[in-house]
Enzyme design. Structure first.
Site, mmCIF file in Angstrom:
data_model
loop_
_atom_site.group_PDB
_atom_site.id
_atom_site.type_symbol
_atom_site.label_atom_id
_atom_site.label_comp_id
_atom_site.label_asym_id
_atom_site.label_seq_id
_atom_site.Cartn_x
_atom_site.Cartn_y
_atom_site.Cartn_z
ATOM 1 C CG ASP A 11 -1.549 0.771 1.486
ATOM 2 O OD1 ASP A 11 -2.828 1.405 0.051
ATOM 3 O OD2 ASP A 11 -1.472 1.798 2.578
ATOM 4 C CB SER A 12 0.339 4.703 -1.053
ATOM 5 O OG SER A 12 -1.357 4.348 0.086
ATOM 6 C CB CYS A 74 -2.506 1.508 -2.423
ATOM 7 S SG CYS A 74 -3.006 2.840 -2.655
ATOM 8 C CD GLU A 153 -2.109 8.294 7.633
ATOM 9 O OE1 GLU A 153 -1.641 9.419 7.647
ATOM 10 O OE2 GLU A 153 -2.015 7.513 6.629
ATOM 11 C CB CYS A 185 -10.094 5.208 0.769
ATOM 12 S SG CYS A 185 -8.444 6.150 1.186
ATOM 13 C CG HIS A 187 -6.531 6.077 4.986
ATOM 14 N ND1 HIS A 187 -5.714 5.473 4.180
ATOM 15 C CD2 HIS A 187 -5.835 6.414 5.667
ATOM 16 C CE1 HIS A 187 -5.046 5.684 4.699
ATOM 17 N NE2 HIS A 187 -4.670 6.046 5.472
HETATM 18 N N1 DGL Z 1 -4.295 3.545 -0.056
HETATM 19 C C1 DGL Z 1 -4.799 4.715 -0.850
HETATM 20 C C2 DGL Z 1 -5.512 4.156 -1.538
HETATM 21 O O1 DGL Z 1 -6.500 3.167 -1.468
HETATM 22 C C3 DGL Z 1 -4.892 5.910 0.401
HETATM 23 C C4 DGL Z 1 -4.093 6.659 1.076
HETATM 24 C C5 DGL Z 1 -2.879 7.327 -0.302
HETATM 25 O O2 DGL Z 1 -3.390 8.623 -1.192
HETATM 26 O O3 DGL Z 1 -2.413 7.308 -0.755
HETATM 27 O O4 DGL Z 1 -6.256 5.031 -2.549
#
Ligand code: DGL
Length: 271
Positions: A11-12, A74, A153, A185, A187
């Site tokens: 993931d990012s 992600c 976060e 997403c 989160h």
């Molecule tokens: N993990 C990213 C997503 O699910 C969210 C956070 C980001 O913008 O990197 O799209």
């Protein structure tokens, strides 16, 4: 392929831990190698080219660790990069968008579906493409909700500010009479209560993280690749920066910070 090899997940940043949590719940015998690109987060506002380049780098890193499958946890990377990188990978790759879209298509009663995600995920139109591929009569309404990521976060999960932001973002979708909303997403599943409160009980929320773990279980079962559970899994987490923040987040999300499922290691690694 050796069925006891680990599963790579990336993931990012920290958000992909919502997917790891579902994998740990559904496949407790599997070993996970996670990469969170905390040095380069967010991906949500970056271009397709950049997200693809980062995702390719991380996939190569995970492949160098001998994983048996890669889960792109992600949504933005799944939307922008998965189709390209999948063709380059010797092991199966799974993203979060297809499983989420399948479930939403099955859940909707009136065919009106909302998708919330990062700017990149919504701009890519991939949820819509999958949904309309499964249910051509459906109408899909996308809404980017970028403020949700920093709110999570910051730990403002059940907070009046978050409720206000949620009402503001969702009002457009609710005006379209959607009966299903995809939490597109990493989160957003953590904001499930607030989003459900805003949308009302009649709206079904779909969590692609959960659906992805179900799909992963199916895929490994079909290929005869489920770990035989002979030893307790030792998970490994890599981040590209900010290990302490990651550790705190992991402790708040994973069952016992992951410790219950076996040994947990965390390393900072520059790609
Ligand atoms: N993990 C990213 C997503 O699910 C969210 C956070 C980001 O913008 O990197 O799209």
């Amino acid at each position: 392929m050796d069925r006891n090899l680990p599963i790579g997940v990336f993931d990012s940043g920290v958000g992909g831990l919502t997917v790891v949590k579902e994998i740990m719940n559904q496949l407790p015998q599997e070993e996970i190698i996670y990469f969170g690109d905390t040095a380069r987060v967010p991906y949500g506002d970056k271009s397709k080219e950049t997200v693809t380049a980062y995702s390719r780098q991380i996939t190569r890193f995970l492949l160098s660790k001998q994983v048996k499958a890669v889960v792109v946890a992600c949504n933005t990377a799944s939307a922008y990069a998965l189709d390209t990188i999948r063709t380059e990978s010797p092991v199966p790759m799974l993203g979060v968008i297809e499983p989420g879209a399948k479930t939403a298509a099955a859940a909707t009663r009136n065919g009106r579906i909302g998708v919330i995600g990062t700017e990149g995920t919504i701009r890519s139109g991939l949820y819509e493409a999958y949904l309309r591929g499964i249910r051509p009569d459906s109408q899909v309404f996308g809404k980017a909700c970028p403020l949700f990521v920093p709110l999570v976060e910051e730990g403002w999960i059940e907070d009046d500010v978050t409720r206000q932001v949620s009402r503001r973002y969702l009002s457009e979708l609710l005006a379209q009479n959607v009966d299903t909303i995809v939490l597109g997403c990493t989160h957003y599943p953590l904001l499930r209560n607030v989003i459900q409160e805003t949308a009302g009980e009649a709206v079904t929320l779909v969590n692609p993280a959960y659906e992805t773990a179900c799909e992963l279980r199916r895929m490994l079962t079909d290929r005869g690749c489920l770990n035989d559970g002979g030893k307790a899994p030792a998970h490994m987490f890599y981040v590209s920066d900010g290990a302490e923040k990651f550790r705190k987040f992991a402790h708040s999300i994973l069952p016992c910070g992951g410790a219950e499922a076996g040994e947990v290691f965390l390393k900072v690694f520059s790609l």
